[in-house]
Design an enzyme around this catalytic site. Structure first.
Site, PDB file in Angstrom:
ATOM      1  N   ARG A 130       0.831  -1.217   0.000  1.00 22.99           N
ATOM      2  CA  ARG A 130       0.000   0.000   0.000  1.00 22.99           C
ATOM      3  C   ARG A 130       0.866   1.268   0.000  1.00 22.99           C
ATOM      4  O   ARG A 130       0.500   2.272   0.598  1.00 22.99           O
ATOM      5  CB  ARG A 130      -0.944   0.034   1.211  1.00 22.99           C
ATOM      6  CG  ARG A 130      -1.966  -1.090   1.257  1.00 22.99           C
ATOM      7  CD  ARG A 130      -2.963  -1.018   0.112  1.00 22.99           C
ATOM      8  NE  ARG A 130      -4.077  -1.952   0.309  1.00 22.99           N
ATOM      9  CZ  ARG A 130      -4.050  -3.232  -0.052  1.00 22.99           C
ATOM     10  NH1 ARG A 130      -2.974  -3.753  -0.620  1.00 22.99           N
ATOM     11  NH2 ARG A 130      -5.119  -3.988   0.158  1.00 22.99           N
ATOM     12  N   SER A 175     -10.649  -1.154   3.611  1.00 25.01           N
ATOM     13  CA  SER A 175      -9.855  -1.348   4.837  1.00 25.01           C
ATOM     14  C   SER A 175      -9.421   0.017   5.366  1.00 25.01           C
ATOM     15  O   SER A 175      -8.812   0.786   4.643  1.00 25.01           O
ATOM     16  CB  SER A 175      -8.598  -2.166   4.547  1.00 25.01           C
ATOM     17  OG  SER A 175      -8.925  -3.416   4.024  1.00 25.01           O
ATOM     18  N   GLU A 225      -4.763   3.176   6.722  1.00 21.34           N
ATOM     19  CA  GLU A 225      -4.509   3.069   5.289  1.00 21.34           C
ATOM     20  C   GLU A 225      -5.156   4.255   4.570  1.00 21.34           C
ATOM     21  O   GLU A 225      -4.681   4.733   3.551  1.00 21.34           O
ATOM     22  CB  GLU A 225      -5.101   1.752   4.766  1.00 21.34           C
ATOM     23  CG  GLU A 225      -4.666   1.430   3.359  1.00 21.34           C
ATOM     24  CD  GLU A 225      -5.617   0.517   2.633  1.00 21.34           C
ATOM     25  OE1 GLU A 225      -6.307   0.996   1.722  1.00 21.34           O
ATOM     26  OE2 GLU A 225      -5.673  -0.670   2.993  1.00 21.34           O
TER      27      GLU A 225
HETATM   28  N1  EPU Z   1     -10.454 -11.496   9.934  1.00 18.93           N
HETATM   29  C1  EPU Z   1     -11.080 -11.649  11.164  1.00 18.93           C
HETATM   30  N2  EPU Z   1     -12.029 -10.729  11.521  1.00 18.93           N
HETATM   31  C2  EPU Z   1     -12.404  -9.720  10.705  1.00 18.93           C
HETATM   32  C3  EPU Z   1     -11.757  -9.566   9.469  1.00 18.93           C
HETATM   33  C4  EPU Z   1     -10.778 -10.475   9.088  1.00 18.93           C
HETATM   34  O1  EPU Z   1     -10.792 -12.547  11.920  1.00 18.93           O
HETATM   35  O2  EPU Z   1     -13.286  -8.946  11.085  1.00 18.93           O
HETATM   36  C5  EPU Z   1      -9.458 -12.495   9.525  1.00 18.93           C
HETATM   37  C6  EPU Z   1     -10.040 -13.407   8.440  1.00 18.93           C
HETATM   38  O3  EPU Z   1     -10.684 -14.480   8.981  1.00 18.93           O
HETATM   39  C7  EPU Z   1      -8.816 -13.815   7.648  1.00 18.93           C
HETATM   40  C8  EPU Z   1      -7.872 -12.640   7.811  1.00 18.93           C
HETATM   41  O4  EPU Z   1      -8.367 -11.869   8.892  1.00 18.93           O
HETATM   42  O5  EPU Z   1      -8.234 -14.931   8.214  1.00 18.93           O
HETATM   43  C9  EPU Z   1      -7.751 -11.828   6.552  1.00 18.93           C
HETATM   44  O6  EPU Z   1      -9.024 -11.299   6.206  1.00 18.93           O
HETATM   45  P1  EPU Z   1      -9.408 -10.909   4.699  1.00 18.93           P
HETATM   46  O7  EPU Z   1      -9.127 -12.039   3.776  1.00 18.93           O
HETATM   47  O8  EPU Z   1     -10.777 -10.355   4.706  1.00 18.93           O
HETATM   48  O9  EPU Z   1      -8.359  -9.807   4.300  1.00 18.93           O
HETATM   49  P2  EPU Z   1      -7.768  -8.566   5.098  1.00 18.93           P
HETATM   50  O10 EPU Z   1      -6.355  -8.866   5.409  1.00 18.93           O
HETATM   51  O11 EPU Z   1      -8.650  -8.161   6.205  1.00 18.93           O
HETATM   52  C10 EPU Z   1      -6.773  -7.454   2.950  1.00 18.93           C
HETATM   53  C11 EPU Z   1      -6.794  -6.117   2.264  1.00 18.93           C
HETATM   54  C12 EPU Z   1      -8.097  -5.929   1.526  1.00 18.93           C
HETATM   55  C13 EPU Z   1      -8.255  -7.053   0.508  1.00 18.93           C
HETATM   56  C14 EPU Z   1      -8.205  -8.395   1.252  1.00 18.93           C
HETATM   57  C15 EPU Z   1      -8.228  -9.564   0.328  1.00 18.93           C
HETATM   58  C16 EPU Z   1      -5.395  -4.663   3.607  1.00 18.93           C
HETATM   59  C17 EPU Z   1      -5.354  -3.520   4.568  1.00 18.93           C
HETATM   60  N3  EPU Z   1      -6.615  -5.065   3.239  1.00 18.93           N
HETATM   61  O12 EPU Z   1      -7.792  -7.432   3.950  1.00 18.93           O
HETATM   62  O13 EPU Z   1      -8.016  -4.700   0.815  1.00 18.93           O
HETATM   63  O14 EPU Z   1      -9.471  -6.940  -0.204  1.00 18.93           O
HETATM   64  O15 EPU Z   1      -6.969  -8.480   2.010  1.00 18.93           O
HETATM   65  O16 EPU Z   1      -7.005  -9.690  -0.310  1.00 18.93           O
HETATM   66  O17 EPU Z   1      -4.353  -5.141   3.185  1.00 18.93           O
HETATM   67  C18 EPU Z   1      -8.471  -2.385   1.031  1.00 18.93           C
HETATM   68  O18 EPU Z   1      -7.250  -2.214   0.971  1.00 18.93           O
HETATM   69  O19 EPU Z   1      -9.278  -1.426   1.129  1.00 18.93           O
HETATM   70  C19 EPU Z   1      -8.986  -3.738   0.998  1.00 18.93           C
HETATM   71  C20 EPU Z   1     -10.284  -4.010   1.127  1.00 18.93           C
END
Ligand code: EPU
Length: 337
Positions: free
Chosen positions: A164, A238, A333
């Site tokens: 990012r 995010s 972010e």
């Molecule tokens: N998780 C939880 N609780 C929650 C949310 C997530 O336990 O409320 C756990 C999930 O179970 C999973 C892990 O966290 O094991 C990762 O969750 P997720 O796959 O939803 O991805 P993220 O890391 O929360 C990132 C990006 C997103 C992108 C997704 C998918 C960042 C800051 N965010 O989110 O990007 O869509 O991966 O690749 O890196 C954005 O940047 O605006 C964005 C939406």
């Protein structure tokens, strides 16, 4: 002739749907209009803010400067054997660009389906999702240099992409306006389904040999199920980055919280900020007009009439709770103005 407006509402220009006013506002439809705009010395003396889709912004006050809304359009491509260069105007909606590529069968951006925002904003913060980052497909971009009025080309290395991050958020912050972006995609189907959630969703749909259309469809479905639609519930995706910490620091936390969601990355261990926030009991919580999303705690939302300050205060409280419980400080972010 370019038209600048005074005291313009930004409510429809940020996906949080926050009311804030810009002292001056101008829309740019062709890159040459940037040269025209900046021939007036007035704009060199005040703060300028470039807006694409406004999907990564939180306005906590009115903006006392010039907001430049980029509407530069157009998508075209040039095929060379297995490779294709797709060039898109900075003002194109990111997902329209993805759909263009998917419908032509050009592989590389299908995992980035349905990310809100514009093409021009994509290199600024090296957008990423489901195992793919913009830097994996970015060829170059053309940007307007405010101080000289010249157009400058940035290749992949010049952009110094990180998680990012890019040069446009660091050393060159506020100095350039991206006008168009060239992407290097493949005419062969190279599928990247390394991200667990995609594999699971494909399996659920009984798809064993996915096409890029399948991947795009599945990614879109996952996003819709987890993330709120900004056209009905204001949000900026995010709100925080996933923190990357050193192995030693991680080992200590891991001892105390054996279930902690984490991923090994180049620079250490990446923690899932959504998980950390959920553990602090913030998931789905409503605080006045704001709160966190019920299906993804990393997303802060505007339930209707939230002010930017309210959302900001919530983010402060979340940072504090996570720091108290885990000793890890979350970074935003989203850009705060
Ligand atoms: N998780 C939880 N609780 C929650 C949310 C997530 O336990 O409320 C756990 C999930 O179970 C999973 C892990 O966290 O094991 C990762 O969750 P997720 O796959 O939803 O991805 P993220 O890391 O929360 C990132 C990006 C997103 C992108 C997704 C998918 C960042 C800051 N965010 O989110 O990007 O869509 O991966 O690749 O890196 C954005 O940047 O605006 C964005 C939406």
């Amino acid at each position: 002739m370019l038209q600048t407006h005074e005291n313009a509402s930004l409510k429809n220009f940020n996906t949080f749907g926050i009311e804030a006013y810009a002292r001056y506002f101008v829309e740019i439809n062709h890159k040459e209009e940037l040269q025209e705009l900046f021939t007036d010395a007035k704009w060199h003396k005040i703060q300028c803010l470039v807006l694409g889709g406004g999907s990564n912004m939180l306005f906590t006050q009115n903006f006392d400067g010039l907001v430049i809304k980029i509407n530069i359009r157009g998508i075209e491509h040039r095929i060379n054997h297995d490779e294709v260069i797709v060039e898109a105007g900075a003002g194109e909606i990111w997902n329209n660009f993805v759909n263009y590529c998917v419908s032509w069968g050009f592989a590389g951006v299908e995992n980035l389906s349905l990310i809100p925002g514009s093409v021009g904003a994509s290199p600024i913060q090296n957008i990423g999702a489901y195992g793919v980052e913009l830097k994996d497909v970015f060829e170059s971009c053309e940007a307007f240099e405010i101080s000289t009025g010249n157009f400058v080309s940035f290749n992949n290395t010049d952009c110094k992409f990180g998680y990012r991050e890019s040069v446009f958020k660091q050393d060159k912050k506020g100095q350039y306006i991206v006008c168009n972006v060239k992407f290097k995609l493949s005419t062969k189907e190279h599928i990247n389904i390394s991200y667990g959630a995609i594999t699971a969703e494909l399996e659920k749909n009984g798809i064993t040999q996915p096409s890029i259309k399948d991947v795009s469809k599945v990614v879109s479905e996952i996003r819709v199920s987890k993330l709120p639609d900004p056209s009905t519930i204001g949000n900026a995706g995010s709100f925080f980055k996933n923190p990357v910490i050193e192995q030693q620091v991680f080992d200590k936390i891991h001892k105390q919280f054996p279930n902690i969601v984490h991923f090994v990355v180049d620079k250490g261990i990446k923690l899932a900020a959504g998980w950390l926030i959920e553990q602090c009991d913030w998931k789905g919580k409503v605080v006045g007009e704001t709160g966190t999303w019920k299906n993804q705690a990393l997303v802060l939302v505007n339930h209707g009439k939230a002010t930017g300050q309210e959302v900001y205060n919530l983010s402060e409280n979340i940072i504090e709770s996570v720091e108290q419980k885990f000793g890890v400080r979350l970074e935003r972010e989203v850009n705060i103005f």
